[in-house]
Scaffold this motif. Structure first.
Motif, short mmCIF file in Angstrom:
data_model
loop_
_atom_site.label_atom_id
_atom_site.label_comp_id
_atom_site.label_asym_id
_atom_site.label_seq_id
_atom_site.Cartn_x
_atom_site.Cartn_y
_atom_site.Cartn_z
N SER A 93 0.85 -1.23 -0.15
CA SER A 93 0.05 0.04 0.15
C SER A 93 0.84 1.17 -0.08
O SER A 93 0.44 2.24 -0.66
CB SER A 93 -1.00 -0.02 1.32
OG SER A 93 -1.76 -1.09 1.33
N THR A 94 2.05 1.32 0.64
CA THR A 94 2.92 2.33 0.51
C THR A 94 3.53 2.58 -0.90
O THR A 94 3.99 3.79 -1.05
CB THR A 94 3.77 2.26 1.70
OG1 THR A 94 3.53 1.93 2.98
CG2 THR A 94 4.98 3.35 1.84
N LEU A 95 3.64 1.79 -1.58
CA LEU A 95 4.55 1.84 -2.67
C LEU A 95 3.89 2.74 -3.59
O LEU A 95 4.45 4.06 -4.25
CB LEU A 95 4.54 0.71 -3.47
CG LEU A 95 5.35 0.52 -4.75
CD1 LEU A 95 6.91 1.00 -4.38
CD2 LEU A 95 5.44 -0.79 -5.45
N PRO A 96 2.37 2.69 -3.88
CA PRO A 96 1.70 3.78 -4.89
C PRO A 96 1.82 5.18 -4.09
O PRO A 96 1.74 6.23 -4.66
CB PRO A 96 0.35 3.23 -5.08
CG PRO A 96 0.30 2.26 -4.03
CD PRO A 96 1.65 1.53 -3.80
N ALA A 97 1.55 5.26 -2.56
CA ALA A 97 1.43 6.47 -1.83
C ALA A 97 2.87 7.07 -2.07
O ALA A 97 2.91 8.40 -2.13
CB ALA A 97 1.33 6.08 -0.49
N LEU A 98 4.12 6.27 -2.03
CA LEU A 98 5.28 6.97 -2.37
C LEU A 98 5.35 7.37 -3.64
O LEU A 98 5.78 8.58 -3.93
CB LEU A 98 6.42 6.07 -2.08
CG LEU A 98 7.05 5.62 -0.61
CD1 LEU A 98 7.95 4.66 -0.62
CD2 LEU A 98 7.46 7.19 0.00
N ALA A 99 4.84 6.53 -4.75
CA ALA A 99 5.03 7.13 -6.24
C ALA A 99 4.06 8.32 -6.11
O ALA A 99 4.53 9.59 -6.86
CB ALA A 99 4.55 6.36 -6.99
N LEU A 100 2.94 8.51 -5.62
CA LEU A 100 2.12 9.63 -5.68
C LEU A 100 2.73 10.83 -5.08
O LEU A 100 2.82 12.18 -5.79
CB LEU A 100 0.85 9.40 -4.97
CG LEU A 100 -0.03 10.71 -4.86
CD1 LEU A 100 -0.48 11.09 -6.38
CD2 LEU A 100 -1.42 10.15 -4.17
N MET A 101 3.41 10.65 -3.81
CA MET A 101 4.37 11.50 -3.06
C MET A 101 5.42 12.29 -4.11
O MET A 101 5.71 13.50 -4.02
CB MET A 101 4.77 11.13 -1.96
CG MET A 101 5.33 12.12 -0.86
SD MET A 101 5.51 11.37 0.78
CE MET A 101 4.16 10.79 1.29
N VAL A 102 6.17 11.50 -4.64
CA VAL A 102 7.27 11.99 -5.52
C VAL A 102 6.72 12.72 -6.75
O VAL A 102 7.27 13.45 -7.14
CB VAL A 102 8.21 10.48 -6.22
CG1 VAL A 102 9.36 11.03 -7.18
CG2 VAL A 102 8.79 10.00 -4.85
N GLY A 103 5.50 12.11 -7.45
CA GLY A 103 5.06 12.84 -8.56
C GLY A 103 4.29 14.04 -8.34
O GLY A 103 4.26 14.99 -9.06
N ARG A 104 4.05 14.31 -6.98
CA ARG A 104 3.36 15.48 -6.64
C ARG A 104 4.26 16.20 -5.58
O ARG A 104 3.74 16.94 -4.60
CB ARG A 104 2.01 15.23 -6.06
CG ARG A 104 0.81 14.68 -6.92
CD ARG A 104 0.80 15.38 -7.82
NE ARG A 104 0.80 16.76 -7.90
CZ ARG A 104 0.49 17.46 -8.85
NH1 ARG A 104 0.69 17.06 -10.22
NH2 ARG A 104 0.42 18.92 -8.74
N TYR A 105 5.52 16.39 -5.84
CA TYR A 105 6.26 17.18 -4.84
C TYR A 105 6.05 18.47 -4.93
O TYR A 105 6.31 19.42 -3.86
CB TYR A 105 7.76 16.98 -5.36
CG TYR A 105 8.75 16.00 -4.18
CD1 TYR A 105 8.62 15.92 -3.06
CD2 TYR A 105 9.58 14.82 -5.11
CE1 TYR A 105 9.26 15.35 -2.35
CE2 TYR A 105 10.31 14.24 -4.46
CZ TYR A 105 10.17 14.45 -2.96
OH TYR A 105 10.82 13.37 -2.10
N ASP A 106 5.58 19.30 -6.00
CA ASP A 106 5.28 20.60 -6.16
C ASP A 106 4.16 21.00 -5.19
O ASP A 106 3.93 22.02 -4.86
CB ASP A 106 4.77 20.88 -7.47
CG ASP A 106 3.43 20.19 -7.85
OD1 ASP A 106 3.21 19.15 -7.74
OD2 ASP A 106 2.87 20.69 -9.05
N SER A 107 3.46 19.99 -4.64
CA SER A 107 2.43 20.37 -3.66
C SER A 107 2.77 20.25 -2.21
O SER A 107 2.18 20.46 -1.26
CB SER A 107 1.20 19.10 -3.73
OG SER A 107 1.58 17.97 -3.39
#
Length: 481
Positions: free
Chosen positions: A88-102
Motif C-alpha cells: 500500500s505504501t508503494l503507490p503512496a510513495l509514487a504519488l508523493m514523488v510525482g506531486r512534490y510541487d504540492s
C-alpha cells in the motif's frame, strides 16, 4: 544472560529504517536538484527490498514464535500485515514523488519511511511497551507530514495541530491502559493473564480507546475529515491506507489474545454499528471530495470491525483481504482527487476539491473519471469489484459467529453509502459542465502508476479473490498458539 537479536526476522523494518536514515543524509548533503530523484530511488528501492525480505521470511517456515526476547512476533499475521503495509505504501510513495510541487519540503519521503518502519514494528509487537514505542515512532512523522502542504494557507497547519493534540491524548490514554494492564498482570507481554480483573478490564478499555482513535472509529473519529482535507493529498493517501492497516493489525492480534479476559465482542459490535451509520449518513451531506472520502473511510472502519467481531482465524483473514483491497483502492482514489487540478496565476497548480466543479469530468477527462468511478463502485460493494469480495468475506465470518444482525446493519449501511457514491458518479457523467470547470492538466507518470495499481487491485481481487483469501486463510494469529 545476554538476549539474542534475530536480525533476519526484523529485516523488513531494518531495511526501511536504514533507508529513512539515508534519506535524511540525502536531504542534508545532496544538491537540491537531485534530491527528488534520489528520494524516489531510495524510497522505492527500500520498499521493494523489504517486500523481498517479507517473502523470504514467509518461505522460511518454523512459525509461529517470538523473537527479540519475546517482544516481537514472527508469525503469519505479522508477515501478512507487513506485506500489506509495503504494497500500500508503494503507490503512496509514487504519488508523493510525482506531486512534490504540492509539498513544502522534500524530506516528506524520509519521514514517510520512518512512519512505515514504525508501522512494520507496530503490527509485529508482542509486548505492550514495544507496541507503544512503535506507535510513537510512526505517529510523530505523520504529525509533521500533515503540515507540509503548499498553497493551502493555514489549513494544513490546523490539520497537523488537531491531529497532534488528539493523537497525543489518545497515546496517553493507551499508555495509561498499558500501565493498568501491567499492574494487573505483572508483565507487559500480550499473553499475560490479569490477576486483578478490574485493573485488567480498565487497562484493556483504555488500550482499545487508543487503537480505535487510530482507525477513526466513532466516537473517536472527529480528527479524520479535518486531517484528510487539510493534509497534502499524497500524505492523506498514505495515512488513509497504511495507518488503518497498522491499527487493525494490532486490534486483530490483541482481541483474541491479550483481551480474552474481557467481553470485547459486544463492544466491537456496538462500535461497528455506530461507525458504519455515522460515516454513511454524514458522507451524504459532504460537498468536498476529500471530506467525502474521509467519511467513507469512517464507514469502512465499521465494516472492518464487523470482521474483527468474528474473532476467528477466518475473520482475521477476511479483514486482511478487506485491508488489501481498501488500501490500494483508497490510494488510487486520493490520487485521482489530487490529479483534478487547475492552474494558478503564479504558474503552479491547485487541487479542485469542490465536488460541484467536477461536473462534466467524465467527458473532459474520461480516464480519470472512469478510475474514480471504479474505486467508488468498489467502496460501495458492487459485485465483481474487490470491495464486494471484501465485504462478503467479513460479513460471512461475522455471521458464522452469531453476528447475523451485524450483517443486516452492514448491508443496509452499504445501501445508504451507495447514495453518495452514486452522487459523485452522477456529477461526473450526467451533470452539465460547471461554469468554473477546471482545465485538468495531464496526469504525471507517478500519479498514473498509483491510479493504475489501484485499478488492477480492484478488478483482479474482484474477479479472482480466492487465491488471496486462501493465502490469508491459514494465518496464525499469535506466536506459540
Amino acid at each position: 544472560m545476554n538476549p539474542s537479536v534475530e536480525y533476519a526476522e526484523i529485516a523488513p523494518a531494518l531495511i526501511v529504517f536504514g533507508a529513512a536514515i539515508l534519506g535524511v543524509l540525502v536531504e542534508a548533503f545532496a544538491p537540491a536538484g537531485l534530491r527528488a530523484k534520489m528520494h524516489a530511488v531510495l524510497g522505492g528501492g527500500a520498499v521493494f527490498a523489504a517486500l523481498i525480505a517479507v517473502a523470504l521470511l514467509a518461505d522460511a517456515g518454523a512459525r509461529p514464535r517470538a523473537v527479540l526476547a519475546g517482544s516481537v512476533a514472527d508469525d503469519g499475521l505479522s508477515l501478512a500485515l507487513q506485506g500489506l503495509l509495503l504494497v500500500s505504501t508503494l503507490p503512496a510513495l509514487a504519488l508523493m514523488v510525482g506531486r512534490y510541487d504540492s509539498l513544502t519540503h522534500t524530506e516528506a519521503v524520509p519521514l514517510t519511511l520512518f512512519a512505515l518502519g514504525g508501522m512494520l514494528a507496530f503490527v509485529s509487537a508482542q509486548d505492550l511497551l514495544t507496541l507503544f514505542v512503535a506507535l510513537e515512532v510512526f505517529s510523530l512523522p505523520l504529525y509533521l507530514l500533515c503540515a507540509l502542504a503548499k498553497r493551502r494557507g493555514l489549513l494544513p497547519l490546523e490539520a497537523a495541530l488537531k491531529y497532534f493534540l488528539l493523537g497525543a491524548f489518545s497515546s496517553a490514554i493507551l499508555l495509561f491502559g498499558v500501565a493498568l494492564r501491567f499492574a494487573a498482570t505483572g508483565s507487559t507481554s500480550l499473553a499475560a493473564v490479569p490477576q486483578d480483573a478490574v485493573l485488567g478490564t480498565l487497562g484493556a478499555a483504555l488500550i482499545g480507546v487508543g487503537l480505535l482513535f487510530k482507525v477513526g472509529a466513532v466516537p473517536f473519529h472527529s480528527w479524520v475529515p479535518d486531517v484528510y482535507q487539510g493534509a497534502p493529498t499524497p500524505v492523506t493517501a498514505f495515512m488513509a491506507a497504511a495507518t488503518k492497516i497498522a491499527a487493525f493489525g494490532v486490534i486483530l492480534r490483541l482481541t483474541p489474545i491479550a483481551f480474552r479476559d474481557v467481553p470485547w465482542r459486544p463492544v466491537i459490535a456496538v462500535v461497528a454499528v455506530v461507525t458504519v451509520i455515522v460515516g454513511s449518513v454524514i458522507a451524504v451531506t459532504q460537498s468536498d471530495v476529500k471530506r467525502l472520502l474521509a467519511y467513507s473511510a469512517i464507514a469502512h472502519t465499521g465494516f472492518l470491525l464487523i470482521g474483527v467481531y468474528a474473532g476467528t482465524v477466518r475473520g482475521t483473514g477476511a479483514v486482511c483481504f478487506y485491508l488489501a483491497v481498501y488500501g490500494l483502492s483508497t490510494v488510487g482514489a486520493f490520487a485521482v482527487a489530487g490529479a483534478v487540478r487547475e492552474s494558478r496565476p503564479d504558474g503552479g497548480t491547485v487541487e479542485v476539491g469542490d465536488l460541484d466543479r467536477w461536473a462534466g469530468l467524465g467527458r473532459t477527462r474520461p480516464w480519470l473519471a472512469g478510475a474514480m468511478a471504479l474505486f467508488l463502485l468498489s467502496f460501495a460493494g458492487i459485485p465483481l469489484t474487490g470491495g464486494f469480495a471484501g465485504k462478503f468475506a467479513v460479513f460471512t465470518a461475522a455471521a458464522q459467529r452469531g453476528g447475523g444482525w451485524l450483517v443486516v446493519v452492514g448491508v443496509l449501511a452499504s445501501a445508504l453509502a451507495a447514495v453518495f457514491y452514486i452522487r459523485v458518479l452522477m456529477t461526473m457523467y450526467f451533470a452539465p459542465p460547471h461554469e468554473f470547470a477546471p482545465d485538468v492538466p495531464r496526469v504525471d507518470p507517478m500519479t498514473g502508476f498509483a491510479i493504475a495499481l489501484g485499478i488492477v487491485a480492484v478488478v483482479a481481487l474482484g474477479l479472482f479473490p480466492q487465491p488471496l483469501l486462501d493465502l490469508f486463510a491459514d494465518i496464525t494469529v499469535f506466536s506459540g498458539r
